[in-house]
Design an enzyme around this catalytic site. Sequence first.
Site: not given
Ligand code: NAD
Length: 251
Positions: A36, A89, A155, A159, A188, A190
């Site tokens: 991370d 991820n 975004y 994606k 989701i 988060t």
């Molecule tokens: P989150 O913000 O809780 O976690 C994302 C993590 O990625 C964080 O720990 C952040 O520090 C890390 N990160 C960000 N930029 C980074 C970089 N340049 N290098 C390394 N790490 C980095 O979010 P989440 O909801 O757990 O998201 C995880 C993935 O799921 C993401 O790719 C997000 O786009 C995708 N996503 C999320 C949702 C949702 O509803 N939460 C829906 C569809 C897709």
Amino acid sequence: MKLANKIALITGAGSGMGRVASLLFAKEGAKIAAIDIDEKGAQETVRLVEADGGKAIAFKADVSKSADAQAMVATTIAKLGVPNIVYNNAGIEGKAQRIVELADEDFDRVIAINLRGVWLGMKYAIPEMIKNGGGAIVNTASIAGLVGLRNSSAYCAAKAGVIAITKVAALEYGRYNIRVNAICPGAIDTPMVSRIQGGGTMSERAVNRISTLGRIGKPEEIARTALFLASDESSFATGAPFIVDGGWTIG
Ligand code: NAD
């Protein structure tokens, strides 16, 4: 255990779905490289994995940077061994603005982390996985890669790109015993979603619009999908976007 003796490199492991997947994969026997940009978050994930009896290392990397992506793979190999599983991820939501208002740099940043980051993760892990006999790659896309969402041009583009490069990688490396799949989560619960909502809770009407199940998803529900795709249980699945969205995109 579904991942006994496996090594899993997970990016974005310091929060949200990446952390929950780290815990689940470790419970299923995998050793975890928790990657991370937020080092403290990754270290906390390691602490939680170890408290649960698992093994993990934390490594700080910005997945959008080539040198960092190379280093995360090299460090995983040096400390744990060649990853059998790579879960790309990490991602950011970017700024919620229409195309005309979004600054060039903000567009580029989302593409760099969400799309190039996944591409770099594959680029540097795949040669090692080939030498090691293969493995499974899971890339985090989104339903935003399948449908258009207002105020999310970068975004959505990133994606959709993740789904595209997942298919390309599956074609290019299938004969090396590497399967590559993508997960398309809906909404989701988060930290990312609570940031998008400004810390408040979603109205019932909003929830019903984005889920026929009448609720948003739990990170555990995505982690279980990732576990399926990372394990031999999905041995004939490759190149596919797996939609886990509570019915958001049905119609
Ligand atoms: P989150 O913000 O809780 O976690 C994302 C993590 O990625 C964080 O720990 C952040 O520090 C890390 N990160 C960000 N930029 C980074 C970089 N340049 N290098 C390394 N790490 C980095 O979010 P989440 O909801 O757990 O998201 C995880 C993935 O799921 C993401 O790719 C997000 O786009 C995708 N996503 C999320 C949702 C949702 O509803 N939460 C829906 C569809 C897709």
